[in-house]
Design a protein around this motif. Sequence first.
Motif, PDB file in Angstrom:
ATOM      1  N   ASP A 127       0.830  -1.198   0.000  1.00  0.00           N
ATOM      2  CA  ASP A 127       0.000   0.000   0.000  1.00  0.00           C
ATOM      3  C   ASP A 127       0.866   1.250   0.000  1.00  0.00           C
ATOM      4  OD1 ASP A 127      -2.337  -1.438   0.060  1.00  0.00           O
ATOM      5  OD2 ASP A 127      -2.546  -1.344   2.234  1.00  0.00           O
ATOM      6  N   GLU A 128       0.225   2.378  -0.314  1.00  0.00           N
ATOM      7  CA  GLU A 128       0.914   3.656  -0.215  1.00  0.00           C
ATOM      8  C   GLU A 128       1.289   3.937   1.248  1.00  0.00           C
ATOM      9  OE1 GLU A 128       1.717   5.608  -2.769  1.00  0.00           O
ATOM     10  OE2 GLU A 128       0.842   4.150  -4.159  1.00  0.00           O
ATOM     11  N   ALA A 129       2.307   4.787   1.423  1.00  0.00           N
ATOM     12  CA  ALA A 129       2.707   5.162   2.779  1.00  0.00           C
ATOM     13  C   ALA A 129       1.547   5.850   3.488  1.00  0.00           C
ATOM     14  CB  ALA A 129       3.918   6.091   2.722  1.00  0.00           C
ATOM     15  N   ALA A 161      -5.031   4.711  -0.545  1.00  0.00           N
ATOM     16  CA  ALA A 161      -4.846   6.156  -0.456  1.00  0.00           C
ATOM     17  C   ALA A 161      -3.977   6.563   0.734  1.00  0.00           C
ATOM     18  CB  ALA A 161      -6.201   6.849  -0.359  1.00  0.00           C
ATOM     19  N   GLY A 162      -3.527   5.572   1.511  1.00  0.00           N
ATOM     20  CA  GLY A 162      -2.608   5.869   2.600  1.00  0.00           C
ATOM     21  C   GLY A 162      -3.245   6.124   3.947  1.00  0.00           C
ATOM     22  N   TRP A 163      -4.504   5.748   4.113  1.00  0.00           N
ATOM     23  CA  TRP A 163      -5.155   5.914   5.408  1.00  0.00           C
ATOM     24  C   TRP A 163      -4.782   4.776   6.351  1.00  0.00           C
ATOM     25  CZ3 TRP A 163      -9.393   9.221   7.147  1.00  0.00           C
ATOM     26  CH2 TRP A 163      -9.636  10.298   6.290  1.00  0.00           C
ATOM     27  N   ASP A 164      -4.800   5.073   7.628  1.00  0.00           N
ATOM     28  CA  ASP A 164      -4.649   4.056   8.671  1.00  0.00           C
ATOM     29  C   ASP A 164      -6.053   3.517   8.952  1.00  0.00           C
ATOM     30  OD1 ASP A 164      -4.116   2.488  10.846  1.00  0.00           O
ATOM     31  OD2 ASP A 164      -3.338   4.092  12.112  1.00  0.00           O
ATOM     32  N   VAL A 165      -6.326   2.325   8.439  1.00  0.00           N
ATOM     33  CA  VAL A 165      -7.691   1.787   8.452  1.00  0.00           C
ATOM     34  C   VAL A 165      -7.840   0.695   9.505  1.00  0.00           C
ATOM     35  CG1 VAL A 165      -9.491   0.667   7.090  1.00  0.00           C
ATOM     36  CG2 VAL A 165      -7.899   2.257   5.985  1.00  0.00           C
ATOM     37  N   SER A 166      -8.853   0.846  10.349  1.00  0.00           N
ATOM     38  CA  SER A 166      -9.258  -0.221  11.260  1.00  0.00           C
ATOM     39  C   SER A 166     -10.519  -0.845  10.686  1.00  0.00           C
ATOM     40  CB  SER A 166      -9.542   0.329  12.666  1.00  0.00           C
ATOM     41  OG  SER A 166      -8.348   0.819  13.252  1.00  0.00           O
ATOM     42  N   ASP A 167     -10.459  -2.135  10.397  1.00  0.00           N
ATOM     43  CA  ASP A 167     -11.570  -2.822   9.750  1.00  0.00           C
ATOM     44  C   ASP A 167     -12.377  -3.631  10.750  1.00  0.00           C
ATOM     45  OD1 ASP A 167     -11.117  -2.061   7.040  1.00  0.00           O
ATOM     46  OD2 ASP A 167      -9.428  -3.436   6.981  1.00  0.00           O
ATOM     47  N   ALA A 168     -13.610  -3.220  10.984  1.00  0.00           N
ATOM     48  CA  ALA A 168     -14.531  -4.056  11.743  1.00  0.00           C
ATOM     49  C   ALA A 168     -15.279  -4.967  10.778  1.00  0.00           C
ATOM     50  CB  ALA A 168     -15.514  -3.193  12.530  1.00  0.00           C
ATOM     51  N   LEU A 169     -15.386  -4.511   9.507  1.00  0.00           N
ATOM     52  CA  LEU A 169     -16.114  -5.228   8.451  1.00  0.00           C
ATOM     53  C   LEU A 169     -17.548  -5.484   8.874  1.00  0.00           C
ATOM     54  CD1 LEU A 169     -13.423  -7.637   6.975  1.00  0.00           C
ATOM     55  CD2 LEU A 169     -14.091  -5.361   6.227  1.00  0.00           C
ATOM     56  N   ALA A 248     -16.301   8.412  -1.255  1.00  0.00           N
ATOM     57  CA  ALA A 248     -16.130   8.299   0.193  1.00  0.00           C
ATOM     58  C   ALA A 248     -14.773   8.836   0.627  1.00  0.00           C
ATOM     59  CB  ALA A 248     -16.289   6.851   0.634  1.00  0.00           C
ATOM     60  N   LEU A 249     -13.748   8.584  -0.176  1.00  0.00           N
ATOM     61  CA  LEU A 249     -12.418   9.108   0.131  1.00  0.00           C
ATOM     62  C   LEU A 249     -12.426  10.634   0.192  1.00  0.00           C
ATOM     63  CD1 LEU A 249      -9.840   6.973  -1.905  1.00  0.00           C
ATOM     64  CD2 LEU A 249      -9.791   7.448   0.553  1.00  0.00           C
ATOM     65  N   GLU A 250     -13.062  11.244  -0.785  1.00  0.00           N
ATOM     66  CA  GLU A 250     -13.129  12.705  -0.828  1.00  0.00           C
ATOM     67  C   GLU A 250     -13.891  13.255   0.382  1.00  0.00           C
ATOM     68  OE1 GLU A 250     -15.019  13.514  -4.506  1.00  0.00           O
ATOM     69  OE2 GLU A 250     -13.449  12.619  -5.740  1.00  0.00           O
ATOM     70  N   ARG A 251     -15.021  12.607   0.687  1.00  0.00           N
ATOM     71  CA  ARG A 251     -15.825  13.066   1.822  1.00  0.00           C
ATOM     72  C   ARG A 251     -15.049  12.889   3.136  1.00  0.00           C
ATOM     73  NH1 ARG A 251     -17.955  14.564  -1.990  1.00  0.00           N
ATOM     74  NH2 ARG A 251     -20.085  14.200  -2.749  1.00  0.00           N
ATOM     75  N   ALA A 252     -14.316  11.794   3.255  1.00  0.00           N
ATOM     76  CA  ALA A 252     -13.563  11.529   4.483  1.00  0.00           C
ATOM     77  C   ALA A 252     -12.465  12.570   4.692  1.00  0.00           C
ATOM     78  CB  ALA A 252     -12.953  10.126   4.439  1.00  0.00           C
TER      79      ALA A 252
END
Length: 263
Positions: A127-129, A161-169, A248-252
């Motif tokens: 992934d991206e940094a 996109a380089g976000w730190d993502v926590s996945d609850a799914l 969603a990326l843009e809104r976030a």
Amino acid sequence: MASVIEGDVIPRLVSAYRHGPAEGAPLTGGVSGEPPRREVRAGMESTVDLFVRHILRGENTRALALVREMEERGVSFEALCADLLEPAAARIEAFWSNDAYDFSDLTVALSRLQWILHEMERDLGQDEAIHGVGHRVLLAAVPAERHTFGISLVSAMFHRAGWDVSDALIAESRAALLRLVAEDTYPVIGLWVCRPCQLAGLTGLIDELRRGSLNPCLRVLLVGPPCRDPETLAKTGADAVAETALTALERAEDLLADALEQD
């Protein structure tokens, strides 16, 4: 993964194999009152049709070959998600809504899409940094949702996109989702909403998430096909809505900037 889907998931979910639509048959779905299927970029309609046929027939290698052919032509991961995988998932959901396929068929088809997404991510490699500690998001499907493909696709886009993502799914319950926000200072939570009926009750859930969050500036983003209507904001009390993963990326990004200003 392909062998697991074909050898384990499918036999457990369906008692008999059923082929997809015949070659040349129109791939349409939905019923009166259902939201229109997501439009695709001009020139992609026939490609999405072919891709969906491969998925419904269990022709995983052909579906993946189609994806890799597009990758070789320089089509980006983001474009493949936005213009191929998302419209394909919407059409498959429409078949189920129209009773052309049952829940088991839907589960199998979305499992195949999940495998395609996994292979696409493997093709890309690392992934991206990460942008920084501020770019953190918790992503989960709304409670009662049983399929992870939609939120998995959103997660993949945020990761790239380089976000730190926590996945609850899939959150097992409302209480489980509330525990997650009570244990960490997530600035943004993204909730996947697949069908319009799932919007009911979200006002109360969003209010509980805000009140129970360890972060007093928590921002709530709703993502999914029913979120194309701006009125969803007023109906649910969310901070932003996005129909697609790319939007969603843009809104976030906007929500994060707003949250950091208020922090």
